[in-house]
Design a protein around this motif. Structure first.
Motif, PDB file in Angstrom:
ATOM      1  N   ALA A  54       1.272  -1.346  -0.230  1.00  0.00           N
ATOM      2  CA  ALA A  54      -0.316  -0.255   0.301  1.00  0.00           C
ATOM      3  C   ALA A  54       0.986   1.045  -0.161  1.00  0.00           C
ATOM      4  CB  ALA A  54      -0.835  -0.127   1.038  1.00  0.00           C
ATOM      5  N   LYS A  55       1.785   1.636   0.507  1.00  0.00           N
ATOM      6  CA  LYS A  55       2.818   2.349   0.595  1.00  0.00           C
ATOM      7  C   LYS A  55       3.450   2.532  -0.206  1.00  0.00           C
ATOM      8  CE  LYS A  55       6.792   1.914   1.069  1.00  0.00           C
ATOM      9  NZ  LYS A  55       8.300   1.761   0.677  1.00  0.00           N
ATOM     10  N   ASN A  56       3.842   1.389  -0.772  1.00  0.00           N
ATOM     11  CA  ASN A  56       4.354   1.989  -2.504  1.00  0.00           C
ATOM     12  C   ASN A  56       3.634   2.325  -3.460  1.00  0.00           C
ATOM     13  OD1 ASN A  56       6.779   0.749  -1.553  1.00  0.00           O
ATOM     14  ND2 ASN A  56       6.416  -1.497  -2.380  1.00  0.00           N
ATOM     15  N   MET A  57       2.309   1.925  -3.805  1.00  0.00           N
ATOM     16  CA  MET A  57       1.258   2.115  -4.761  1.00  0.00           C
ATOM     17  C   MET A  57       0.565   3.878  -4.110  1.00  0.00           C
ATOM     18  SD  MET A  57       0.517  -0.022  -6.574  1.00  0.00           S
ATOM     19  CE  MET A  57       2.620  -0.825  -6.873  1.00  0.00           C
ATOM     20  N   VAL A  58       0.291   4.409  -2.920  1.00  0.00           N
ATOM     21  CA  VAL A  58       0.063   5.512  -2.534  1.00  0.00           C
ATOM     22  C   VAL A  58       1.443   6.210  -3.096  1.00  0.00           C
ATOM     23  CG1 VAL A  58       0.133   7.309  -0.310  1.00  0.00           C
ATOM     24  CG2 VAL A  58      -1.414   5.234  -0.666  1.00  0.00           C
ATOM     25  N   PRO A  63      -3.509   2.695  -8.059  1.00  0.00           N
ATOM     26  CA  PRO A  63      -4.551   2.707  -7.050  1.00  0.00           C
ATOM     27  C   PRO A  63      -3.841   1.353  -6.540  1.00  0.00           C
ATOM     28  CG  PRO A  63      -4.776   1.986  -9.633  1.00  0.00           C
ATOM     29  CD  PRO A  63      -3.566   3.388  -9.704  1.00  0.00           C
ATOM     30  N   ILE A  64      -4.712   1.247  -5.161  1.00  0.00           N
ATOM     31  CA  ILE A  64      -5.262  -0.174  -4.479  1.00  0.00           C
ATOM     32  C   ILE A  64      -5.172  -0.947  -4.693  1.00  0.00           C
ATOM     33  CG2 ILE A  64      -4.577  -0.372  -1.473  1.00  0.00           C
ATOM     34  CD1 ILE A  64      -3.471   2.154  -1.292  1.00  0.00           C
ATOM     35  N   SER A  65      -5.224  -1.886  -5.088  1.00  0.00           N
ATOM     36  CA  SER A  65      -5.860  -2.983  -4.496  1.00  0.00           C
ATOM     37  C   SER A  65      -6.301  -4.043  -3.367  1.00  0.00           C
ATOM     38  CB  SER A  65      -5.753  -4.837  -5.374  1.00  0.00           C
ATOM     39  OG  SER A  65      -6.338  -5.440  -5.551  1.00  0.00           O
ATOM     40  N   LEU A  66      -7.316  -4.429  -3.454  1.00  0.00           N
ATOM     41  CA  LEU A  66      -7.734  -5.943  -1.430  1.00  0.00           C
ATOM     42  C   LEU A  66      -7.151  -6.772  -1.903  1.00  0.00           C
ATOM     43  CD1 LEU A  66     -10.187  -3.089   0.517  1.00  0.00           C
ATOM     44  CD2 LEU A  66      -7.739  -3.478   0.560  1.00  0.00           C
ATOM     45  N   ASN A  67      -7.270  -6.976  -3.133  1.00  0.00           N
ATOM     46  CA  ASN A  67      -6.505  -8.374  -3.442  1.00  0.00           C
ATOM     47  C   ASN A  67      -5.616  -8.936  -2.996  1.00  0.00           C
ATOM     48  OD1 ASN A  67      -6.510 -10.852  -4.624  1.00  0.00           O
ATOM     49  ND2 ASN A  67      -7.355 -10.592  -6.926  1.00  0.00           N
ATOM     50  N   PRO A  68      -5.666  -9.749  -2.228  1.00  0.00           N
ATOM     51  CA  PRO A  68      -4.374 -10.923  -1.392  1.00  0.00           C
ATOM     52  C   PRO A  68      -3.100 -10.612  -2.803  1.00  0.00           C
ATOM     53  CG  PRO A  68      -6.149 -11.518  -0.473  1.00  0.00           C
ATOM     54  CD  PRO A  68      -7.033 -10.348  -1.701  1.00  0.00           C
ATOM     55  N   SER A  69      -3.576 -11.729  -3.590  1.00  0.00           N
ATOM     56  CA  SER A  69      -3.235 -12.056  -4.685  1.00  0.00           C
ATOM     57  C   SER A  69      -2.618 -11.025  -5.396  1.00  0.00           C
ATOM     58  CB  SER A  69      -3.554 -12.592  -6.053  1.00  0.00           C
ATOM     59  OG  SER A  69      -4.409 -11.813  -6.601  1.00  0.00           O
ATOM     60  N   GLN A 139       5.127  -5.172  -8.999  1.00  0.00           N
ATOM     61  CA  GLN A 139       3.390  -4.437  -8.082  1.00  0.00           C
ATOM     62  C   GLN A 139       2.901  -3.882  -9.595  1.00  0.00           C
ATOM     63  OE1 GLN A 139       5.432  -2.668  -4.170  1.00  0.00           O
ATOM     64  NE2 GLN A 139       4.599  -4.172  -3.418  1.00  0.00           N
ATOM     65  N   ARG A 140       4.042  -3.111  -9.893  1.00  0.00           N
ATOM     66  CA  ARG A 140       3.523  -2.110 -10.839  1.00  0.00           C
ATOM     67  C   ARG A 140       3.159  -3.597 -11.705  1.00  0.00           C
ATOM     68  NH1 ARG A 140       4.751   3.438 -11.191  1.00  0.00           N
ATOM     69  NH2 ARG A 140       3.385   3.384 -13.045  1.00  0.00           N
ATOM     70  N   ILE A 223      11.260   8.811  -2.627  1.00  0.00           N
ATOM     71  CA  ILE A 223      12.397   9.515  -4.195  1.00  0.00           C
ATOM     72  C   ILE A 223      12.400   8.226  -4.511  1.00  0.00           C
ATOM     73  CG2 ILE A 223      14.700  10.271  -4.509  1.00  0.00           C
ATOM     74  CD1 ILE A 223      14.703  12.840  -3.059  1.00  0.00           C
ATOM     75  N   LYS A 224      13.071   7.434  -3.706  1.00  0.00           N
ATOM     76  CA  LYS A 224      13.189   6.014  -4.721  1.00  0.00           C
ATOM     77  C   LYS A 224      12.512   5.264  -4.541  1.00  0.00           C
ATOM     78  CE  LYS A 224      13.138   2.818  -1.650  1.00  0.00           C
ATOM     79  NZ  LYS A 224      12.365   1.667  -2.542  1.00  0.00           N
ATOM     80  N   THR A 225      11.734   5.241  -4.306  1.00  0.00           N
ATOM     81  CA  THR A 225      10.277   4.407  -4.943  1.00  0.00           C
ATOM     82  C   THR A 225       9.495   4.685  -5.979  1.00  0.00           C
ATOM     83  OG1 THR A 225      10.204   3.713  -2.785  1.00  0.00           O
ATOM     84  CG2 THR A 225       8.054   3.093  -4.618  1.00  0.00           C
TER      85      THR A 225
END
Length: 290
Positions: A54-58, A63-69, A139-140, A223-225
Motif C-alpha cells: 500500500a505504501k509503494n502504491m500511494v 490505485p490500491i487493490s485489496l486482492n491478496p494475490s 507490483q507495478r 524518491i527511491k520508490t
C-alpha cells in the motif's frame, strides 16, 4: 545490526539487568547474528507485506487493490530482501559493536549503538536496493520475479534508487537498533511500577523507534520508490531531479505520501523484530545465553 538487547547508556543513569547482558548481540558470532537476522526479517515480511504494498502504491500515485494475490506480489523478492538485509545488518552491526568494545562485555553507549546501526544499514542497501527494485517492478507490472529481475539487470538500472535506499536503511537500522533498547531500559529503570516487564516497555519503545525511523527517512524512501517504479525514466530521472519534481508537484507533503502505511508497518515491525530477536537468538543458540 544485531539487536540482541544491547541496552542502555549508563551515562544517563540506566542500569543493565543481568537478563539484558545475556541478550547482547556481542554474545553471538557473525554467522549466528546473520542467521538470527535472516529469520527475523523473513517473518516480519510475511506478516506485514500488505503495508509495504500500500505504501509503494500511494507513493507512486497508483490505485490500491485489496486482492491478496496483488498485495503479495513481489513477496518472494521482499523476503530475500528483508532476510538478507536484516542478516547483513545483524552481522555487520554485531561486528562493529565487537570492534567498539574490543571484545569486552560492557554496555554500549547510545552513540555507539547508533554508529553500529548506521554502518550495518548502509552496507545492507547494496543488497536491498536491487531486490526492492525487483519487488516494485512486480507490483507495478504484475510480472514474475524472473521477468522483473531480467528487466533491471542492466548497469543503468540495477543501481537505480540506491542513494535513497542507503540513507533510509542507515537511519532505519539506527532507529530499530538504538531507540527501543534505550527507551525500554529507561522506562523499566525509572518507572518500574508501570513497566514491570520487557513486553510492557516494548510498546512505547516500538512507537518511538518507528516514529524516528519512519518520518526521518520517508522523503528518501519516496524518491527511491518513484525512481524504482519508473525504470523507463519517463517521469523520474536522477535522484536530485526526482526530488525536485516531487517538490514542484506537492512541496513537502509530496515526500510523505504513503507515510501512514509505512509508519503503521514500522511500529509493528519494530515491535515484532525487537520481540523476535530476543526469542530466536536464545532459541537457536542457547549456549551463548547461559
Amino acid at each position: 545490526e544485531s539487536r540482541i538487547n544491547q541496552s542502555v547508556n549508563r551515562s544517563i543513569g540506566q542500569s543493565i539487568s543481568q537478563k539484558e547482558r545475556k541478550n547482547m548481540s556481542t554474545n553471538l558470532n557473525e554467522l549466528q547474528n546473520a542467521t538470527v537476522g535472516m529469520s527475523v526479517g523473513v517473518i516480519e515480511v510475511l506478516i506485514l507485506q500488505p503495508f509495504n504494498y500500500a505504501k509503494n502504491m500511494v507513493q507512486q500515485r497508483q490505485p490500491i487493490s485489496l486482492n491478496p494475490s496483488v498485495m503479495y506480489r513481489g513477496v518472494q523478492a521482499n523476503c530475500v530482501n528483508m532476510g538478507s538485509c536484516t542478516m547483513i545488518q545483524f552481522a555487520v552491526g554485531g561486528k562493529v559493536k565487537s570492534m567498539i568494545t574490543g571484545g569486552s562485555n560492557r554496555p554500549l553507549s547510545a552513540g555507539e549503538q547508533m554508529a553500529a546501526g548506521i554502518t550495518g544499514g548502509t552496507v545492507s542497501a547494496l543488497v536491498g536496493s536491487p531486490l526492492e527494485l525487483v519487488m516494485i517492478q512486480q507490483q507495478r507490472k504484475g510480472n514474475s520475479t524472473a521477468a522483473a529481475a531480467a528487466s533491471i539487470s542492466t548497469p543503468a538500472n540495477i543501481g537505480r534508487g540506491f542513494i535513497g535506499a542507503a540513507v533510509r536503511e542507515a537511519l532505519w537500522t539506527c532507529g530499530y537498533l538504538a531507540i527501543p533498547p534505550i527507551v525500554r531500559g529507561h522506562l523499566m529503570d525509572n518507572y518500574p511500577e508501570t513497566f514491570k516487564s520487557q513486553d510492557t516497555a516494548r510498546i512505547p519503545a516500538a512507537l518511538l523507534g518507528g516514529l524516528f525511523a519512519c518520518y526521518l527517512t520517508h522523503p528518501f524512501d519516496t524518491i527511491k520508490t518513484c525512481m524504482q517504479g519508473d525504470i523507463e525514466r519517463e517521469t523520474y530521472t536522477t535522484f536530485s531531479k526526482t526530488g525536485a519534481k516531487i517538490w514542484a508537484e506537492s512541496s513537502l507533503p509530496g515526500f510523505y505520501r504513503g507515510a501512514t502505511f509505512r509508519y503503521g508497518r514500522m511500529v509493528c515491525a519494530v515491535f515484532i523484530m525487537d520481540k523476535l530477536k530476543d526469542m530466536i537468538g536464545p532459541l537457536l543458540y542457547p549456549s551463548a545465553f547461559r
